[in-house]
Design an enzyme around this catalytic site. Structure first.
Site, PDB file in Angstrom:
ATOM      1  N   HIS A   1      -6.009 -14.140   9.094  1.00 35.27           N
ATOM      2  CA  HIS A   1      -5.052 -13.037   9.073  1.00 35.27           C
ATOM      3  C   HIS A   1      -5.629 -11.733   9.632  1.00 35.27           C
ATOM      4  O   HIS A   1      -5.012 -10.679   9.466  1.00 35.27           O
ATOM      5  CB  HIS A   1      -4.485 -12.787   7.666  1.00 35.27           C
ATOM      6  CG  HIS A   1      -3.901 -13.995   7.018  1.00 35.27           C
ATOM      7  ND1 HIS A   1      -2.909 -14.749   7.606  1.00 35.27           N
ATOM      8  CD2 HIS A   1      -4.178 -14.582   5.819  1.00 35.27           C
ATOM      9  CE1 HIS A   1      -2.583 -15.750   6.803  1.00 35.27           C
ATOM     10  NE2 HIS A   1      -3.339 -15.681   5.717  1.00 35.27           N
TER      11      HIS A   1
ATOM     12  N   ARG B   1      24.285  15.038  -8.167  1.00 27.75           N
ATOM     13  CA  ARG B   1      23.998  13.642  -7.864  1.00 27.75           C
ATOM     14  C   ARG B   1      23.791  12.865  -9.160  1.00 27.75           C
ATOM     15  O   ARG B   1      23.217  13.380 -10.125  1.00 27.75           O
ATOM     16  CB  ARG B   1      22.755  13.524  -6.974  1.00 27.75           C
ATOM     17  CG  ARG B   1      22.925  14.203  -5.628  1.00 27.75           C
ATOM     18  CD  ARG B   1      21.711  13.997  -4.731  1.00 27.75           C
ATOM     19  NE  ARG B   1      21.529  12.591  -4.361  1.00 27.75           N
ATOM     20  CZ  ARG B   1      20.606  12.175  -3.486  1.00 27.75           C
ATOM     21  NH1 ARG B   1      19.779  13.049  -2.924  1.00 27.75           N
ATOM     22  NH2 ARG B   1      20.519  10.898  -3.194  1.00 27.75           N
TER      23      ARG B   1
ATOM     24  N   PRO C   1       0.831  -1.209   0.000  1.00 22.97           N
ATOM     25  CA  PRO C   1       0.000   0.000   0.000  1.00 22.97           C
ATOM     26  C   PRO C   1       0.862   1.253   0.000  1.00 22.97           C
ATOM     27  O   PRO C   1       1.807   1.378   0.782  1.00 22.97           O
ATOM     28  CB  PRO C   1      -0.792  -0.132   1.304  1.00 22.97           C
ATOM     29  CG  PRO C   1      -0.827  -1.607   1.564  1.00 22.97           C
ATOM     30  CD  PRO C   1       0.496  -2.132   1.086  1.00 22.97           C
ATOM     31  N   GLU C   2       0.573   2.171  -0.914  1.00 16.90           N
ATOM     32  CA  GLU C   2       1.342   3.395  -1.045  1.00 16.90           C
ATOM     33  C   GLU C   2       0.578   4.563  -0.412  1.00 16.90           C
ATOM     34  O   GLU C   2      -0.496   4.381   0.164  1.00 16.90           O
ATOM     35  CB  GLU C   2       1.644   3.662  -2.521  1.00 16.90           C
ATOM     36  CG  GLU C   2       2.440   2.554  -3.201  1.00 16.90           C
ATOM     37  CD  GLU C   2       3.881   2.455  -2.700  1.00 16.90           C
ATOM     38  OE1 GLU C   2       4.309   3.324  -1.913  1.00 16.90           O
ATOM     39  OE2 GLU C   2       4.576   1.495  -3.089  1.00 16.90           O
TER      40      GLU C   2
ATOM     41  N   ARG D   1       0.960 -11.099   5.489  1.00 19.14           N
ATOM     42  CA  ARG D   1       2.411 -11.312   5.539  1.00 19.14           C
ATOM     43  C   ARG D   1       3.030 -10.891   6.873  1.00 19.14           C
ATOM     44  O   ARG D   1       4.206 -11.141   7.121  1.00 19.14           O
ATOM     45  CB  ARG D   1       3.089 -10.556   4.399  1.00 19.14           C
ATOM     46  CG  ARG D   1       2.591 -11.003   3.025  1.00 19.14           C
ATOM     47  CD  ARG D   1       3.329 -10.297   1.914  1.00 19.14           C
ATOM     48  NE  ARG D   1       2.724 -10.567   0.622  1.00 19.14           N
ATOM     49  CZ  ARG D   1       3.164 -10.047  -0.525  1.00 19.14           C
ATOM     50  NH1 ARG D   1       4.205  -9.234  -0.528  1.00 19.14           N
ATOM     51  NH2 ARG D   1       2.548 -10.326  -1.662  1.00 19.14           N
TER      52      ARG D   1
END
Length: 284
Positions: free
Chosen positions: A91, A165, A2-3, A119
């Site tokens: 879960h 960079r 999930p972002e 997980r």
């Protein structure tokens, strides 16, 4: 994983069901998460009133009378508000049970914030510090960059941080110390809209292009939040429905398909150990 849009969608979904309610109990079915649930944590939470819910990066902060619950969804976690009596699924590791008090001072229907994490890479911890202090001092939060939807994020800042960079620009904007919450999917989409090749050295991107990139990062994230997050295999919204932003993806996951802008074939390559998708004609 999930972002930021998925976490923001979750936050907006659970907030109205929790703020102002009193914690009745914390039911721990499985405490072996990324950081184990301390055995004394349920006793510390009982009786506390839930204050403001907020987000920092991909962390949800649940402010309490005494301290803060720090929540991270890990790789596959989700939060849902369900009736306390509902049958848990496999879960469903934690239930935070809360109740409200009506005008007659009688407690109303109990609601349950249920933490699901196949997980077990997620986090659900109580810290004694209030949210603001936690953001300043906690090692997981204190070094985070600006919020991409906040006032401190702009193209000028990206330009300054990128000078001299050689890091690929895609890896650069995914660095949480530069800006938080620009995950792999959204980095691919934003770079396409900005016309920047993901492998281009970040120090070789000019100021005007960084200003454009900052604009489209905000636009892509807002679009995804509006549509409910990106549909991933493990992610659902707090009401159990999948997000729908995946229907709008322009390059991510579309290797070999025609670019929606010019018709060229979308390509894929590994950049910073992540799959990167781009149009060889539109991005330079």
């Amino acid at each position: 994983m999930p972002e930021l849009p998925e976490v923001e969608t979750t936050l907006r979904g659970i907030r109205p069901h929790l703020e102002g309610r009193r914690i009745v109990r914390l039911l721990v079915r499985e405490g072996r998460l990324r950081l184990p649930i301390p055995p004394e944590m349920p006793d510390r939470l009982v009786g506390q009133t839930i204050g403001t819910l907020s987000r920092r990066g991909k962390y949800i902060l649940i402010g309490l009378e005494r301290g803060t619950l720090l929540v991270h969804l890990g790789m596959s976690g989700s939060l849902r508000v369900v009736p306390t009596a509902s049958q848990p699924r496999r879960h469903d590791h934690l239930d935070l049970v809360a109740s409200s008090v009506g005008i007659d001072d009688q407690e109303r229907e109990e609601r349950c914030l249920r933490f699901h994490d196949p997980r077990r890479f997620g986090m659900f911890l109580w810290m004694p510090e209030p949210p603001a202090k936690l953001e300043r001092e906690h090692p997981l939060l204190r070094n985070l960059g600006p919020e991409p939807l906040g006032p401190d994020f702009n193209g000028d800042a990206l330009y300054r941080l990128s000078r001299s960079r050689r890091l690929a620009v895609k890896a650069f904007i995914m660095d949480a110390s530069v800006v938080v919450g620009v995950g792999n999917i959204y980095a691919n989409e934003a770079l396409f809209l900005a016309g920047i090749h993901p492998a281009r050295a970040c120090g070789r991107v000019g100021l005007a292009r960084y200003r454009r990139l900052a604009e489209v990062i905000r636009a892509v994230l807002r679009e995804s939040i509006t549509q409910g997050g990106t549909t991933l295999r493990d992610f659902v919204q707090e009401d159990g429905q999948p997000g729908y932003f995946a229907q709008s993806l322009r390059v991510y996951g579309r290797e070999g398909e025609p670019c929606k802008r010019c018709g060229a074939s979308i390509r894929q390559r590994r950049i910073g150990q992540r799959s990167s998708f781009f149009c060889p004609r539109c991005q330079h």
